[in-house]
Scaffold this active site. Structure first.
Site, mmCIF file in Angstrom:
data_model
loop_
_atom_site.group_PDB
_atom_site.id
_atom_site.type_symbol
_atom_site.label_atom_id
_atom_site.label_comp_id
_atom_site.label_asym_id
_atom_site.label_seq_id
_atom_site.Cartn_x
_atom_site.Cartn_y
_atom_site.Cartn_z
ATOM 1 C CG ASP A 1 61.923 -14.319 15.945
ATOM 2 O OD1 ASP A 1 62.676 -14.625 16.886
ATOM 3 O OD2 ASP A 1 61.971 -13.198 15.386
ATOM 4 C CD GLU B 1 32.424 2.741 26.434
ATOM 5 O OE1 GLU B 1 32.371 2.337 25.271
ATOM 6 O OE2 GLU B 1 32.825 3.885 26.750
#
Ligand code: GLA
Length: 747
Positions: free
Chosen positions: A534, A614
């Site tokens: 928020d 990877e």
């Protein structure tokens, strides 16, 4: 001047670059709201025709003018018990038991600069960026004055609002509701968009038309919550991403909030937003005041993307106090999903070595480094190092991490305590509990009573000491349960309704102290992922962990919803292991990186377990992130497509505000046989510019398409207009969750 007062019409007009907001001191001093929308000249009182409406009463002095009623006219700050039966903004009770106040204009002031709210996070302004309008309303009989504050940010098209309530009488007042904003939209029909969810599935978008009655978006959890984000949007039924009128209401608050939208008997809409009134009751002694939190209002007729851009810029430039918000931030590796509680110094060092080798810049040690914290049942509150795990202490570990050339970050959860902790054994009364009742447990932990100064002082002493003593560059500030049992022995019975808000004030004061004293430390907010995502927390922390769900495909919808109100550089996002620990799904590592690159970009997995291929991909991902870093931070964010609507893929774009470059990302969420062409229209480009295009695919292409790609030389240069209006057709992606990134550079 962006704020004008016209004495003849008694109007205040607040102008931003593209909007106008008008208020009028109406008959008898009632403060009417005349207009908020696209910038236009005029006095908008002509919109409101007199109307005699049965059962909508008239003020005593106007009783023979039956066509004037507070119940019908748009108000700036609605009261209760005074003949306006719609949503009230203020419910107060005097000590003689009288409900409501008859609020009328007393005085006003227009000043340059932005008002401040000393005890709460609020927007700030640089020189010349904002003006303040203060209008004081009063009711001498109730002994109250209400100051309505407006911060007008002309260039940003944002108006901030806050409310200050003062007891000016000689008796005690009790506030039972003290909203920050009342916004009346007398005409039009609107959709309400809100962002609901649950733990590990935050901010899912819901859009539905408002209809007669009241809709409420709220949290009563003592936190802004995973379940209902405080940000609420109203838009025209026809509004799309790039077209149509939209209003945003964003409370700068991390506790209980409530935004209500009422469609009344005349079809008018009233939005009231602020602190939730459940379990809220604030006592005001004579001379005392109460500040209601700030709310950020924005309006645009440029659609949902336009509204998002206003909030993104505003939160980054005028709310988040950390200078790190607008600077490059390090690529981090967090050990949580790599080790959980099971680690030793050596485990962390091995991960750190691997991380350094692949290009990571910051190692974050998550939960489990302190007290007897071997699982999540004990230890919270004991903020001293667990020497069984870290025999050379944090000093030893940090020195070794720094020697590797990595920055060091640390997880903390200051607001909570386990029963099984030295802190709780010493101060059982510091935990929120109701006398005579067993407290509710969340993750087997209790919440410290941050409404008490001695508790926040202890927390300040503890964590400032940690930050002084150790060479720490980053703090993850977590909070892993919601509040219950709100009762504080430090407050008298008639102030127990203040506990939940005083908790937030205590938290804000603590964060304010720590972030001011350690401005170089990067704070990342967190509450079991995005349970406190928020504007209040963003004022202190330039990034917030978006969700405990790190599955790349689920993250698409979580980040999509988050992007409506909050800037993407604030969205904590990591590449994690497959199968996903939350969903069991496997996605290509390239796709996981594409999704994490929409946010802060980091890793949260055991790098040792990656294959060499990877690892090479990780190296390239980090290099790519650095290449795009400025664009990802300062670019305008566009939601191009969402799989919830097209059932196939989600796409988004960052475009430099000057159109010089852009990065488009696409993730296939639902592979299909014989798929439709994957077509997108890009945004934010320079129509006349010529762009080169670099496309990288992560995962597989449809075999046929591979053949075509081989045979066909892709076009090298496209005009901005072609890419925005004709669009671009991607190669057919194939298999499980492939993705593509398309980088555009203007020649
Ligand atoms: C919360 C956070 C996670 C992790 C754990 C540690 O759930 O969201 O990222 O830090 O706590 O306990």
């Amino acid at each position: 001047m962006s704020i004008q007062f016209q004495p003849e019409e008694k109007t205040f007009t607040l102008c931003t670059r593209h909007t106008a907001y008008q208020i009028q001191i109406g008959p008898l001093g009632y403060l009417l709201h005349l207009y908020y929308g696209r910038r236009a000249e005029g006095t908008f009182d002509y919109l409101y025709r007199p109307k005699d409406c049965g059962f909508s009463p008239n003020p005593y002095e106007l009783r023979l003018d039956r066509d004037w009623s507070l119940d019908l006219l748009p108000q700036e700050y609605s009261g209760s018990n005074g003949g306006d039966y719609r949503l009230s903004s203020l419910n107060l009770v005097t000590d003689s038991g009288v409900w409501g106040a008859d609020l009328r204009y007393v005085r006003h002031a227009i000043t340059s600069g932005k008002y401040t709210l000393p005890s709460m996070p609020s927007a700030f302004a640089r020189d010349g960026e904002a003006e303040t309008l203060s209008i004081v309303l009063g009711d001498p009989a109730a002994g109250v004055e209400v100051e309505l504050l407006y911060g007008v940010y002309e260039a940003r098209d944002v108006i901030t609002r806050a409310v200050r309530i003062a007891n000016t009488g000689s008796g005690v007042l009790r506030l039972e509701k003290a909203a920050s904003v009342c916004l009346d939209l007398p005409f039009g029909t609107w959709d309400l968009i809100h962002f609901h969810g649950r733990h590990a599935m935050e901010r899912q978008v819901d859009r539905s038309p408002l209809s007669p009655g009241i809709r409420t978006v709220s949290s009563r959890r003592g936190a802004s919550s995973h379940q209902e984000n405080p940000f609420v949007l109203l838009c025209q039924h026809s509004a799309t991403e790039d077209h149509g009128e939209c209003y945003g209401v964003m409370p700068v608050y991390s506790g209980n909030h409530k935004t209500e939208a009422e469609v009344d008997q005349m079809g008018s809409v009233r939005v009231v937003s602020g602190i939730h009134d459940q379990q809220f009751s604030w006592k005001l002694e004579p001379g005392e005041g109460f500040d209601a939190p700030e709310v950020l209002l924005a309006y645009t007729d440029q659609g949902l993307t336009g509204l998002s851009h206003l909030y993104h810029r505003f939160l980054r430039q005028n709310l988040c106090r950390s200078s790190l918000m607008n600077r490059p931030r390090p690529v981090l590796l967090n050990n949580w999903e790599a080790t959980y509680f099971q680690f030793q110094e050596d485990t962390i060092l091995q991960i750190a070595r691997e991380a350094k080798d692949l290009g990571v810049e910051l190692l974050v040690l998550d939960d489990g480094w302190f007290g007897q914290r071997d699982d999540d049942n004990r230890g919270l509150g004991d903020w001293y190092v667990n020497t069984r795990k870290l025999p050379e202490g944090l000093e030893g570990l940090i020195a070794k991490i720094h020697d590797l050339g990595l920055q060091f970050g640390l997880w903390v959860e200051p607001e909570s305590v386990n029963e099984d902790s030295d802190l709780y054994r010493r101060h059982p009364d510091w935990a929120l509990t109701v006398p005579g009742r067993k407290p509710t447990m969340g993750r087997n932990q209790l919440v410290l009573d941050l409404s008490r100064k001695e508790v926040t002082d202890w927390l300040y002493a503890t964590f400032s000491e940690i930050l002084r003593r150790y060479d720490i560059q980053y703090i993850k500030w977590d909070m892993n349960r919601n509040l219950a049992d709100a009762y504080s022995p430090a407050l008298p019975p008639d102030r127990q309704g203040e506990v939940l808000h005083r908790y937030m004030l205590g938290l804000y004061a603590l964060l304010d102290r720590l972030t001011r004293e350690f401005p170089a430390v990067l704070f990342e907010g967190c509450s079991g992922g995005g349970g406190r995502f928020d504007a209040g927390m963003l004022a202190y922390s330039p990034q917030i962990w978006c969700s405990d769900d790190t599955d790349a495909i689920e993250r698409l919808s979580i980040q999509y919803g988050t992007s409506f109100g909050y800037p993407m550089p604030a969205v904590g996002a990591h590449v994690s292991a497959v199968p996903s620990h939350q969903t069991g799904r496997s996605t290509p590592i390239g796709t996981r990186a594409v999704v994490a690159m929409a946010g802060t970009f980091g890793y949260e997995l055991d790098l040792k377990r990656l294959s060499d291929d990877e690892k090479n991909q990780v190296r390239r991902q980090i290099a790519r992130f650095h290449e795009y870093d400025a664009l990802l931070r300062d670019g305008d964010y566009y939601r191009l497509a969402v799989s919830a609507e097209n059932h196939a893929f989600t796409a988004w774009e960052f475009a430099a505000p000057d159109g010089s470059e852009a990065l488009v990302s696409v993730v296939l969420t639902h592979p299909q046989a014989n798929p439709r062409p994957l077509h997108l229209r890009f945004q934010g480009l320079d129509e006349l510019g010529q762009y080169t295009l670099r496309q990288e695919v992560f995962g597989n292409l449809v075999p046929d398409d591979l053949l075509h790609m081989k045979g066909r030389k892709p076009q090298q240069v496209y005009s901005g207009a072609a890419l925005m209006y004709g669009g671009y057709t991607l190669p057919d992606l194939f298999g499980d969750y492939p993705s593509a990134q398309i980088y555009l550079k203007r020649l």
